[in-house]
Design a protein around this motif. Structure first.
Motif, PDB file in Angstrom:
ATOM      1  N   ALA A 166       0.837  -1.203   0.000  1.00  0.00           N
ATOM      2  CA  ALA A 166       0.000   0.000   0.000  1.00  0.00           C
ATOM      3  C   ALA A 166       0.873   1.255   0.000  1.00  0.00           C
ATOM      4  CB  ALA A 166      -0.925  -0.006   1.212  1.00  0.00           C
ATOM      5  N   HIS A 167       1.963   1.213   0.775  1.00  0.00           N
ATOM      6  CA  HIS A 167       2.870   2.363   0.841  1.00  0.00           C
ATOM      7  C   HIS A 167       3.489   2.640  -0.522  1.00  0.00           C
ATOM      8  CE1 HIS A 167       5.935   5.053   2.545  1.00  0.00           C
ATOM      9  NE2 HIS A 167       6.791   4.432   1.746  1.00  0.00           N
ATOM     10  N   VAL A 168       3.975   1.591  -1.172  1.00  0.00           N
ATOM     11  CA  VAL A 168       4.595   1.764  -2.492  1.00  0.00           C
ATOM     12  C   VAL A 168       3.579   2.310  -3.492  1.00  0.00           C
ATOM     13  CG1 VAL A 168       5.637   0.541  -4.440  1.00  0.00           C
ATOM     14  CG2 VAL A 168       6.352   0.008  -2.109  1.00  0.00           C
ATOM     15  N   ALA A 169       2.351   1.821  -3.434  1.00  0.00           N
ATOM     16  CA  ALA A 169       1.325   2.294  -4.356  1.00  0.00           C
ATOM     17  C   ALA A 169       1.017   3.775  -4.129  1.00  0.00           C
ATOM     18  CB  ALA A 169       0.054   1.461  -4.196  1.00  0.00           C
ATOM     19  N   TRP A 170       0.853   4.148  -2.858  1.00  0.00           N
ATOM     20  CA  TRP A 170       0.555   5.552  -2.550  1.00  0.00           C
ATOM     21  C   TRP A 170       1.699   6.473  -2.961  1.00  0.00           C
ATOM     22  CZ3 TRP A 170      -3.575   8.290  -1.398  1.00  0.00           C
ATOM     23  CH2 TRP A 170      -4.701   7.658  -0.891  1.00  0.00           C
ATOM     24  N   ARG A 171       2.904   6.100  -2.563  1.00  0.00           N
ATOM     25  CA  ARG A 171       4.051   6.955  -2.875  1.00  0.00           C
ATOM     26  C   ARG A 171       4.272   7.050  -4.382  1.00  0.00           C
ATOM     27  NH1 ARG A 171       6.467  10.218   0.983  1.00  0.00           N
ATOM     28  NH2 ARG A 171       8.458   9.976  -0.098  1.00  0.00           N
ATOM     29  N   THR A 172       4.106   5.934  -5.083  1.00  0.00           N
ATOM     30  CA  THR A 172       4.282   5.967  -6.534  1.00  0.00           C
ATOM     31  C   THR A 172       3.257   6.890  -7.180  1.00  0.00           C
ATOM     32  OG1 THR A 172       5.152   3.702  -6.537  1.00  0.00           O
ATOM     33  CG2 THR A 172       4.334   4.569  -8.630  1.00  0.00           C
ATOM     34  N   ALA A 173       2.018   6.798  -6.727  1.00  0.00           N
ATOM     35  CA  ALA A 173       0.969   7.656  -7.290  1.00  0.00           C
ATOM     36  C   ALA A 173       1.263   9.131  -7.027  1.00  0.00           C
ATOM     37  CB  ALA A 173      -0.393   7.274  -6.704  1.00  0.00           C
ATOM     38  N   VAL A 174       1.670   9.441  -5.793  1.00  0.00           N
ATOM     39  CA  VAL A 174       1.929  10.841  -5.434  1.00  0.00           C
ATOM     40  C   VAL A 174       3.129  11.379  -6.200  1.00  0.00           C
ATOM     41  CG1 VAL A 174       2.689  12.347  -3.568  1.00  0.00           C
ATOM     42  CG2 VAL A 174       0.841  10.724  -3.172  1.00  0.00           C
ATOM     43  N   LEU A 175       4.241  10.646  -6.177  1.00  0.00           N
ATOM     44  CA  LEU A 175       5.456  11.132  -6.831  1.00  0.00           C
ATOM     45  C   LEU A 175       5.280  11.209  -8.344  1.00  0.00           C
ATOM     46  CD1 LEU A 175       8.166   9.247  -4.730  1.00  0.00           C
ATOM     47  CD2 LEU A 175       7.271  11.563  -4.421  1.00  0.00           C
ATOM     48  N   THR A 176       4.554  10.244  -8.912  1.00  0.00           N
ATOM     49  CA  THR A 176       4.289  10.300 -10.351  1.00  0.00           C
ATOM     50  C   THR A 176       3.430  11.506 -10.697  1.00  0.00           C
ATOM     51  OG1 THR A 176       4.444   7.891 -10.526  1.00  0.00           O
ATOM     52  CG2 THR A 176       3.334   9.058 -12.313  1.00  0.00           C
ATOM     53  N   THR A 177       2.407  11.757  -9.889  1.00  0.00           N
ATOM     54  CA  THR A 177       1.545  12.917 -10.131  1.00  0.00           C
ATOM     55  C   THR A 177       2.345  14.209 -10.090  1.00  0.00           C
ATOM     56  OG1 THR A 177      -0.377  11.789  -9.190  1.00  0.00           O
ATOM     57  CG2 THR A 177      -0.465  14.197  -9.295  1.00  0.00           C
ATOM     58  N   MET A 178       3.187  14.363  -9.085  1.00  0.00           N
ATOM     59  CA  MET A 178       3.979  15.584  -8.980  1.00  0.00           C
ATOM     60  C   MET A 178       4.977  15.702 -10.125  1.00  0.00           C
ATOM     61  SD  MET A 178       4.597  15.931  -4.860  1.00  0.00           S
ATOM     62  CE  MET A 178       5.285  17.570  -5.047  1.00  0.00           C
ATOM     63  N   SER A 179       5.564  14.578 -10.539  1.00  0.00           N
ATOM     64  CA  SER A 179       6.502  14.612 -11.664  1.00  0.00           C
ATOM     65  C   SER A 179       5.802  15.029 -12.948  1.00  0.00           C
ATOM     66  CB  SER A 179       7.153  13.235 -11.846  1.00  0.00           C
ATOM     67  OG  SER A 179       7.859  12.843 -10.688  1.00  0.00           O
ATOM     68  N   VAL A 180       4.630  14.442 -13.200  1.00  0.00           N
ATOM     69  CA  VAL A 180       3.877  14.784 -14.412  1.00  0.00           C
ATOM     70  C   VAL A 180       3.466  16.251 -14.389  1.00  0.00           C
ATOM     71  CG1 VAL A 180       1.733  14.354 -15.662  1.00  0.00           C
ATOM     72  CG2 VAL A 180       3.086  12.436 -14.828  1.00  0.00           C
ATOM     73  N   LEU A 181       3.002  16.739 -13.232  1.00  0.00           N
ATOM     74  CA  LEU A 181       2.609  18.141 -13.133  1.00  0.00           C
ATOM     75  C   LEU A 181       3.801  19.062 -13.380  1.00  0.00           C
ATOM     76  CD1 LEU A 181       0.213  18.082 -10.028  1.00  0.00           C
ATOM     77  CD2 LEU A 181      -0.421  18.418 -12.428  1.00  0.00           C
ATOM     78  N   ALA A 182       4.963  18.710 -12.816  1.00  0.00           N
ATOM     79  CA  ALA A 182       6.154  19.534 -13.027  1.00  0.00           C
ATOM     80  C   ALA A 182       6.553  19.557 -14.502  1.00  0.00           C
ATOM     81  CB  ALA A 182       7.307  19.015 -12.170  1.00  0.00           C
ATOM     82  N   ILE A 183       6.496  18.391 -15.154  1.00  0.00           N
ATOM     83  CA  ILE A 183       6.850  18.318 -16.574  1.00  0.00           C
ATOM     84  C   ILE A 183       5.842  19.101 -17.422  1.00  0.00           C
ATOM     85  CG2 ILE A 183       7.091  16.756 -18.543  1.00  0.00           C
ATOM     86  CD1 ILE A 183       8.145  14.656 -16.565  1.00  0.00           C
ATOM     87  N   LEU A 184       4.549  18.951 -17.110  1.00  0.00           N
ATOM     88  CA  LEU A 184       3.526  19.689 -17.858  1.00  0.00           C
ATOM     89  C   LEU A 184       3.699  21.197 -17.689  1.00  0.00           C
ATOM     90  CD1 LEU A 184       0.266  17.612 -17.247  1.00  0.00           C
ATOM     91  CD2 LEU A 184       1.511  17.889 -19.391  1.00  0.00           C
ATOM     92  N   ALA A 185       3.941  21.623 -16.455  1.00  0.00           N
ATOM     93  CA  ALA A 185       4.127  23.057 -16.220  1.00  0.00           C
ATOM     94  C   ALA A 185       5.337  23.576 -16.987  1.00  0.00           C
ATOM     95  CB  ALA A 185       4.283  23.323 -14.719  1.00  0.00           C
TER      96      ALA A 185
END
Length: 539
Positions: A148-167
């Motif tokens: 569960a921890h890996v899933a949550w962290r992966t989702a959060v870090l991926t979301t932030m990475s995608v947002l940073a790249i999009l911005a």
């Protein structure tokens, strides 16, 4: 969550020794009387000096359940664990190269179980002031929580990475600086999370971020605060809208810069406490600015409050955990990074909304510059630009093009006798009548005063003269009704067809010459200008 947090507290007792004697003395029981029980299962230290902790079972943990000692939120702590009857410790830290568990916790297997009354001794060197929570969980639960921890962290870090790249992509594409500032803010927050969370150790070129020096994470945290303050101040236009709060926020940024310099020279936990204090102050200023902006109906302020209020609350709770004002519940491990991710997402949406509003304002300004407010016709710059484009297109396609130039007869007399308001209404009605006689792709523009220019694509001179006569008759066929009065009006019209390789300027000169000929001949008539002579069509 409260019930879940209370359950392990009933079966374990945590005690602390405020000293660092030799392990053989502690294991022999020489210091058992000096251990002081703590109210919960959180190991909290503000000193970097190693300290001893004792974890005593209040019930049996049989070996068949494969119990595991779980030290949650270890961050950069270094731990040595002595199992009952073992003279040698098991060493654990987040940076272990042979880790087999996720970064959520340090895990020590209790292969022989733990009987009621038995104790585990832990020697802990805390490198961060955040509390580390102890628990005993079966192996199946450890695996389930790890996934569960890996899933949550992966989702959060991926979301932030995608947002940073999009911005960053939006900034590169449209050149809007606020997107670059948001991208840098998200990147700094991302580096802070992976440096403290330990995920950076799995990426070779980021592994330098994960070290036993807490200054790395603190530095990224301070950079993230500076970047977010700069972005939010720019996003809310604080320098223009709330200069007093902007000065206070600038003072906070200066304090953060000083803390960054201090961080380079010391790893004292009090620096982290001071940084969190300044961080909360900065957040409070930004939220105050957002509340004031929302009260003033500033659209951006609503997005800021929606995105940053949860982050502020979660940061305050994390700071309270550092100070020991409350525990460190497990959900905080996920809520804190999720708050950053959702905050970035909402700000991205808010920033896009702001740019959309700016685009609408720009389009409205462009329309105001393109169309005359009184007559609805295009303005002179707009009709001239469209005429030039139409002339170039006609030359390339070898298609005919004609223009009609007209003005209102004795318009000055109408203004002088009836006033400018009646004159404006006269222009408006005449523009409406004449424009309704044109095709949808014909161009209609107010050239100046009462002069109107009409561009007729794909139209020869003979056809254009007919259109011009139709325009003239639409005005003089019946009087204009203005303020209960009937006013007679008429047009003088000049027409010209585009010649081979002729410029737009020369075409207008010939149409104007034909208009002048209509006026000289007595007004209320149409005159055409061909290549050799001016031809009167209607008297």
């Amino acid at each position: 969550m409260l019930v879940a947090a209370a359950a392990p507290a009933q079966s374990l007792q945590l005690s602390r020794l405020d000293a660092d004697p030799l392990p053989v003395q502690v294991l022999a029981g020489d210091f058992d009387g000096r251990f002081v029980a703590v109210s919960d299962l959180s190991m909290r230290e503000l000193s970097r000096a190693p300290r001893w902790w004792r974890l005593t079972a209040k019930r049996d943990y049989p070996a068949g359940a494969q119990p595991q000692l779980v030290l949650r939120s270890p961050h950069l702590n270094k731990v040595e664990v002595w199992l009952p009857g073992s003279p040698l410790p098991l060493r654990r830290e987040l940076l272990d190269a042979d880790r087999s568990n996720s970064t959520r916790a340090l895990v020590v297997p209790l292969d022989h179980g733990l009987a009621a009354g038995e104790s585990l001794y832990l020697r802990v060197q805390s490198l961060t002031p955040l509390p580390m929570t102890a628990a005993i969980e079966p192996l199946a639960m450890v695996h389930r929580k790890d996934m569960a921890h890996v899933a949550w962290r992966t989702a959060v870090l991926t979301t932030m990475s995608v947002l940073a790249i999009l911005a960053f992509g939006f900034w590169a594409g449209i050149g809007e600086r606020s997107y670059l500032m948001l991208s840098l803010t998200l990147l700094a927050q991302l580096l802070y999370l992976v440096s403290y969370g330990g995920e950076a150790r799995s990426i070779p070129w980021l592994s330098i971020l994960v070290s036993d020096d807490p200054r790395v994470g603190r530095m990224f945290g301070l950079i993230a605060v500076l970047a977010s303050n700069a972005f939010l101040a720019y996003y809310l236009s604080l320098r223009q809208t709330q200069p007093a709060l902007m000065r206070v926020l600038t003072a906070c940024n200066v304090a953060i810069g000083l803390l960054m310099l201090v961080t380079l020279t010391t790893v004292a936990p009090l620096v982290a406490v001071a940084a969190n204090l300044v961080l909360l102050t900065g957040f409070g200023i930004v939220l105050t600015a957002g509340a004031i902006g929302a009260w003033r109906r500033q659209r951006e302020a609503y997005f800021l409050l929606l995105s940053w209020s949860p982050v502020f609350v979660l940061t305050a709770l994390r700071f309270a955990a550092v100070l020991g004002w409350w525990g460190n519940p497990e959900w905080m491990d996920y809520a804190f990074p999720v708050g950053f991710a959702l905050g970035g997402l909402v700000l991205m949406i808010g920033l896009s909304d702001k740019l959309q509003q700016l685009r609408r304002d720009r389009d409205q300004a462009s329309r105001q510059a393109t169309y005359d407010a009184l007559t609805g016709a295009m303005t002179r710059p707009a009709i001239e630009a469209r005429l030039k484009t139409a002339v170039e297109s006609a030359h390339k396609s070898r298609r005919p093009l004609s223009v009609v130039f007209f003005d209102v007869d004795h318009f000055k007399r109408i203004n002088d006798e009836h006033g400018h308001r009646v004159g404006d209404q006269t222009l408006r009605i005449i523009s409406l009548r004449t424009r309704n006689r044109l095709r949808t792709y014909d161009l209609f523009g107010r050239y100046g005063g009462d002069e109107i220019l009409v561009v007729l694509p794909d139209t020869q001179l003979r056809e254009a003269l007919g259109v011009a006569e139709n325009l003239r008759s639409s005005v003089n066929c019946r009087p204009l009704s203005i303020d209960g009065k009937l006013l007679a009006a008429s047009l003088s019209v000049g027409v010209a067809e585009l010649l081979h390789e002729e410029t737009a300027e020369h075409l207008l000169e010939r149409a104007d010459a034909a208009l002048y000929a209509s006026k000289s001949a007595g007004r209320d008539r149409v005159t055409g200008h061909n290549a050799t002579r001016v031809q009167e069509l209607v008297s």
